[in-house]
Design a protein around this motif. Structure first.
Motif, PDB file in Angstrom:
ATOM      1  N   VAL A  16       0.860  -1.056  -0.081  1.00  0.00           N
ATOM      2  CA  VAL A  16       0.032   0.014  -0.006  1.00  0.00           C
ATOM      3  C   VAL A  16       0.872   1.271   0.101  1.00  0.00           C
ATOM      4  O   VAL A  16       0.739   2.244  -0.831  1.00  0.00           O
ATOM      5  CB  VAL A  16      -0.860  -0.094   1.106  1.00  0.00           C
ATOM      6  N   ASP A  35      10.915   2.745   5.456  1.00  0.00           N
ATOM      7  CA  ASP A  35      10.684   1.268   5.751  1.00  0.00           C
ATOM      8  C   ASP A  35      12.118   0.943   6.231  1.00  0.00           C
ATOM      9  O   ASP A  35      13.022   0.846   5.435  1.00  0.00           O
ATOM     10  CB  ASP A  35      10.033   0.548   4.674  1.00  0.00           C
ATOM     11  N   GLN A  44      10.510  -9.181   4.311  1.00  0.00           N
ATOM     12  CA  GLN A  44       9.300  -8.027   3.809  1.00  0.00           C
ATOM     13  C   GLN A  44       7.890  -8.807   3.965  1.00  0.00           C
ATOM     14  O   GLN A  44       7.641  -9.525   3.214  1.00  0.00           O
ATOM     15  CB  GLN A  44       9.889  -7.517   2.296  1.00  0.00           C
ATOM     16  N   SER A  46       5.044  -7.765   3.183  1.00  0.00           N
ATOM     17  CA  SER A  46       4.031  -7.523   2.327  1.00  0.00           C
ATOM     18  C   SER A  46       4.250  -8.365   0.816  1.00  0.00           C
ATOM     19  O   SER A  46       3.244  -8.865  -0.006  1.00  0.00           O
ATOM     20  CB  SER A  46       3.896  -6.106   1.682  1.00  0.00           C
ATOM     21  N   ALA A  53      -5.838 -11.404  -5.209  1.00  0.00           N
ATOM     22  CA  ALA A  53      -6.898 -11.342  -6.175  1.00  0.00           C
ATOM     23  C   ALA A  53      -7.188  -9.779  -6.461  1.00  0.00           C
ATOM     24  O   ALA A  53      -7.493  -9.100  -5.449  1.00  0.00           O
ATOM     25  CB  ALA A  53      -7.999 -11.926  -5.973  1.00  0.00           C
ATOM     26  N   VAL A 135      10.594   4.225  11.748  1.00  0.00           N
ATOM     27  CA  VAL A 135      10.221   5.316  12.549  1.00  0.00           C
ATOM     28  C   VAL A 135       9.968   4.806  13.944  1.00  0.00           C
ATOM     29  O   VAL A 135       9.107   3.837  14.272  1.00  0.00           O
ATOM     30  CB  VAL A 135       8.664   5.764  11.966  1.00  0.00           C
ATOM     31  N   ASN A 288      -3.483  -1.751   5.733  1.00  0.00           N
ATOM     32  CA  ASN A 288      -3.856  -2.733   6.935  1.00  0.00           C
ATOM     33  C   ASN A 288      -3.629  -1.759   8.480  1.00  0.00           C
ATOM     34  O   ASN A 288      -4.210  -2.145   9.355  1.00  0.00           O
ATOM     35  CB  ASN A 288      -2.736  -3.697   7.012  1.00  0.00           C
ATOM     36  N   PHE A 301      -6.473  -5.651  -0.075  1.00  0.00           N
ATOM     37  CA  PHE A 301      -5.637  -4.765  -0.868  1.00  0.00           C
ATOM     38  C   PHE A 301      -6.400  -3.933  -2.072  1.00  0.00           C
ATOM     39  O   PHE A 301      -6.113  -2.740  -2.198  1.00  0.00           O
ATOM     40  CB  PHE A 301      -4.590  -5.456  -1.496  1.00  0.00           C
ATOM     41  N   ASN A 302      -7.509  -4.622  -2.375  1.00  0.00           N
ATOM     42  CA  ASN A 302      -8.462  -3.707  -3.190  1.00  0.00           C
ATOM     43  C   ASN A 302      -8.992  -2.527  -2.663  1.00  0.00           C
ATOM     44  O   ASN A 302      -8.959  -1.426  -3.334  1.00  0.00           O
ATOM     45  CB  ASN A 302      -9.423  -4.738  -3.762  1.00  0.00           C
TER      46      ASN A 302
HETATM   47  C1  LIG Z   1      -3.968 -14.749   3.629  1.00  0.00           C
HETATM   48  C2  LIG Z   1      -4.321 -13.607   2.914  1.00  0.00           C
HETATM   49  C3  LIG Z   1      -4.785 -13.289   1.637  1.00  0.00           C
HETATM   50  C4  LIG Z   1      -5.022 -12.065   1.375  1.00  0.00           C
HETATM   51  N1  LIG Z   1      -5.597 -12.066   0.116  1.00  0.00           N
HETATM   52  C5  LIG Z   1      -5.939 -10.940  -0.693  1.00  0.00           C
HETATM   53  C6  LIG Z   1      -6.385 -10.881  -1.995  1.00  0.00           C
HETATM   54  O1  LIG Z   1      -6.651 -11.994  -2.557  1.00  0.00           O
HETATM   55  N2  LIG Z   1      -7.017  -9.316  -2.342  1.00  0.00           N
HETATM   56  C7  LIG Z   1      -6.800  -8.395  -1.504  1.00  0.00           C
HETATM   57  O2  LIG Z   1      -7.336  -7.213  -2.227  1.00  0.00           O
HETATM   58  N3  LIG Z   1      -6.081  -8.487  -0.353  1.00  0.00           N
HETATM   59  C8  LIG Z   1      -5.905  -9.677   0.084  1.00  0.00           C
HETATM   60  N4  LIG Z   1      -5.250  -9.839   1.285  1.00  0.00           N
HETATM   61  C9  LIG Z   1      -4.875  -8.614   1.888  1.00  0.00           C
HETATM   62  C10 LIG Z   1      -3.605  -7.757   1.647  1.00  0.00           C
HETATM   63  O3  LIG Z   1      -2.619  -8.847   1.667  1.00  0.00           O
HETATM   64  C11 LIG Z   1      -3.333  -6.540   2.483  1.00  0.00           C
HETATM   65  O4  LIG Z   1      -4.285  -5.575   2.237  1.00  0.00           O
HETATM   66  C12 LIG Z   1      -1.990  -5.830   2.283  1.00  0.00           C
HETATM   67  O5  LIG Z   1      -0.767  -6.825   2.516  1.00  0.00           O
HETATM   68  C13 LIG Z   1      -1.821  -4.633   3.132  1.00  0.00           C
HETATM   69  O6  LIG Z   1      -0.586  -4.128   2.897  1.00  0.00           O
HETATM   70  P1  LIG Z   1       0.219  -2.981   3.888  1.00  0.00           P
HETATM   71  O7  LIG Z   1       1.056  -2.430   2.917  1.00  0.00           O
HETATM   72  O8  LIG Z   1      -1.046  -2.030   4.398  1.00  0.00           O
HETATM   73  O9  LIG Z   1       0.614  -3.593   5.112  1.00  0.00           O
HETATM   74  P2  LIG Z   1       1.935  -4.455   5.197  1.00  0.00           P
HETATM   75  O10 LIG Z   1       2.123  -5.421   4.083  1.00  0.00           O
HETATM   76  O11 LIG Z   1       1.899  -5.277   6.484  1.00  0.00           O
HETATM   77  O12 LIG Z   1       3.079  -3.601   4.999  1.00  0.00           O
HETATM   78  C14 LIG Z   1       3.546  -2.875   6.120  1.00  0.00           C
HETATM   79  C15 LIG Z   1       5.094  -2.120   5.810  1.00  0.00           C
HETATM   80  O13 LIG Z   1       5.457  -1.333   7.016  1.00  0.00           O
HETATM   81  C16 LIG Z   1       6.743  -1.526   7.348  1.00  0.00           C
HETATM   82  N5  LIG Z   1       6.753  -0.997   8.775  1.00  0.00           N
HETATM   83  C17 LIG Z   1       6.496  -1.614   9.761  1.00  0.00           C
HETATM   84  N6  LIG Z   1       6.657  -1.061  11.008  1.00  0.00           N
HETATM   85  C18 LIG Z   1       7.415   0.089  10.344  1.00  0.00           C
HETATM   86  C19 LIG Z   1       7.911   1.189  11.205  1.00  0.00           C
HETATM   87  N7  LIG Z   1       8.085   1.450  12.347  1.00  0.00           N
HETATM   88  N8  LIG Z   1       8.636   2.530  10.466  1.00  0.00           N
HETATM   89  C20 LIG Z   1       8.488   2.037   9.205  1.00  0.00           C
HETATM   90  N9  LIG Z   1       8.019   1.061   8.486  1.00  0.00           N
HETATM   91  C21 LIG Z   1       7.360   0.228   9.082  1.00  0.00           C
HETATM   92  C22 LIG Z   1       6.902  -2.956   7.117  1.00  0.00           C
HETATM   93  O14 LIG Z   1       8.277  -3.334   7.167  1.00  0.00           O
HETATM   94  C23 LIG Z   1       6.018  -3.200   5.867  1.00  0.00           C
HETATM   95  O15 LIG Z   1       6.747  -3.216   4.659  1.00  0.00           O
HETATM   96  C24 LIG Z   1      -4.804 -10.908   1.965  1.00  0.00           C
HETATM   97  C25 LIG Z   1      -4.294 -11.110   3.133  1.00  0.00           C
HETATM   98  C26 LIG Z   1      -3.927 -12.297   3.786  1.00  0.00           C
HETATM   99  C27 LIG Z   1      -3.406 -12.504   5.172  1.00  0.00           C
END
Ligand SMILES: Cc1cc2nc3c(=O)[nH]c(=O)nc-3n(C[C@H](O)[C@H](O)[C@H](O)COP(=O)(O)OP(=O)(O)OC[C@H]3O[C@@H](n4cnc5c(N)ncnc54)[C@H](O)[C@@H]3O)c2cc1C
Length: 409
Positions: A16, A35, A44, A46, A53, A135, A288, A301-302
């Motif tokens: 995201v 990050d 990593q 994510s 999907a 951070v 998230n 993610f969508n």
């Molecule tokens: C089993 C499973 C299947 C899924 N399937 C789908 C799907 O089919 N379709 C869909 O739309 N969604 C799906 N999702 C949801 C999707 O994976 C999440 O919405 C997405 O991963 C969210 O990404 P994010 O970047 O918000 O968070 P994250 O992936 O958790 O990334 C957070 C980032 O922040 C960094 N970070 C953490 N703390 C700090 C700090 N203090 N300072 C700086 N950086 C930091 C981390 O290193 C990381 O890079 C699924 C989830 C799961 C669990």
């Protein structure tokens, strides 16, 4: 030493945060993505063995960001979604053809998304820079949020975007509460190879333990997300590959023939968590960090990409007009615009988990009738399809496939 300043600091460069940084290229804003884990590192979070999907709206956003050509070669189209209840009589199918589409969505391995996002981040104009650090603290002020990184540097940001995941440290530092619902379920994720290629078919099967999803991948493989109780997840983890495949076969049946192989298995605890607020002063929570959904409907993610599209549009506009991108009214406008989509997607996902994870006989009958009803009453099914495809709400420019540059032309 005076703190370095940036217009936008994105904390977290996962799926995201990286998408938002790319969407802000060309806005004229100074953007920093912070990050501690580089996108290539094995840890990593994510970009792991999962697949995502993507809805047609997400595809349009990725097209508008010119990312789709690098992704499409490894994206498997979903042409049919087959929804069934184990041991029940209800079955419903959602078909791309009926929607006048070539695909209801596309499944892409997270590692592919990670590679493409990383490459594009590295090619961003100088105004968008990645910083490898964590951070440590955040101090909100009237004109900027002051951040301290674990490499000892200070950063002052006119707007801070928390994209640091479900356990967002930034959210805690900002004093925003997290409301959590524990479904007492674990998602067992793996790639599996069935004897028959899924060939554009995705399967969502509701079992007494929880939903089991098989999504088509390129090369005849499938991405499995099997929702089970924590105890059952432990028992499954203890099984060898052959026994695991036998257990999966029993739960899923033979619609794809015999399961032949399984790759690395990973378990994710599943729940619903919502931050009490998505905007506070000059800070915005996204992905998230704002809302973590059960993956039953593949919406996390969508939903977040639609947030990225809306937020990027507003920040772009401020950047081009020379206005303050962190103005609380601008950020609140963003949160208000996204509220109904958040409510709808959360209610649909939570409702599906509760309806289909419940063992009460009456509910079982109800959901079978529900599935039959959806097959017979296209209106109900179409609502679900529209939601699943990200067409449930007013769409920002990127979600309509329009670049943010052209709005100023
Ligand atoms: C089993 C499973 C299947 C899924 N399937 C789908 C799907 O089919 N379709 C869909 O739309 N969604 C799906 N999702 C949801 C999707 O994976 C999440 O919405 C997405 O991963 C969210 O990404 P994010 O970047 O918000 O968070 P994250 O992936 O958790 O990334 C957070 C980032 O922040 C960094 N970070 C953490 N703390 C700090 C700090 N203090 N300072 C700086 N950086 C930091 C981390 O290193 C990381 O890079 C699924 C989830 C799961 C669990």
């Amino acid at each position: 030493m005076a703190a370095a300043t940036a217009d936008v600091v994105i904390v977290g460069g996962g799926l995201v945060g990286a998408s938002l940084a790319i969407a802000l290229g060309g806005s004229g804003l100074q953007v920093r993505v912070v990050d501690p884990v580089t996108a290539t590192a094995p840890e990593q979070p994510s970009y792991d063995d999962r697949s995502t999907a993507l809805s047609p709206t997400s595809r349009r956003i990725l097209e508008a960001l010119e990312l789709w050509p690098a992704i499409s070669g490894e994206a498997a189209p979903i042409r049919t979604i087959h929804v069934s209840d184990r041991g029940g009589f209800g079955v419903t199918r959602m078909q791309a053809e009926q929607e006048g589409l070539d695909a209801l969505g596309h499944v892409v391995p997270n590692r592919v998304l990670g590679r493409v996002l990383r490459e594009r981040l590295a090619a961003q104009p100088d105004a968008v820079q990645s910083v490898t650090a964590r951070v440590e603290s955040a101090e909100p002020g009237p004109d900027a949020v002051h951040l301290t990184l674990d490499d000892g540097t200070d950063l002052a940001a006119r707007v801070v975007v928390a994209a640091d995941g479900t356990r967002s440290a930034l959210r805690e530092r900002l004093g925003i509460d997290l409301r959590e619902t524990d479904y007492d379920q674990v998602g067992v994720v793996a790639n599996v190879t069935p004897a028959r290629s899924p060939d554009g078919r995705a399967f969502e099967r509701f079992t007494p333990e929880g939903p089991l999803a098989l999504l088509p991948l390129a090369g005849g493989h499938c991405s499995l997300v099997w929702t089970v109780s924590p105890q059952r997840a432990e028992a499954l983890a203890a099984l060898g590959d052959a026994d695991f495949l036998a257990a999966l076969q029993e739960a899923f049946g033979y619609r794809l023939g015999r399961f032949l192989r399984v790759g690395r298995r990973v378990a994710y605890p599943l729940g619903l968590s919502r931050s009490a607020r998505r905007v506070a002063g000059r800070s915005v929570l996204i992905g998230n960090a704002a809302r973590t959904l059960h993956p039953v409907a593949g919406q996390g993610f969508n939903l977040a990409l639609r947030d990225v599209a809306e937020l990027a549009e507003r920040l772009h506009g401020a950047g081009r007009r020379g206005e303050d991108p962190g103005a609380p009214a601008l950020l609140q406008g963003y949160a208000d615009a996204r509220e109904s989509d958040h409510r709808r997607v959360t209610a649909m996902t939570d409702g599906l988990v509760r309806l289909f994870s419940n063992r009460l006989p009456g509910l079982r009958l109800a959901r079978n009738l529900g599935l039959v009803g959806m097959e017979l009453l296209p209106g109900a099914r179409d609502g679900l399809v529209r939601q699943a495809m990200g067409r449930g709400s007013r769409l920002p420019r990127l979600a309509r496939g329009l670049s943010l540059e052209s709005q100023h032309g």
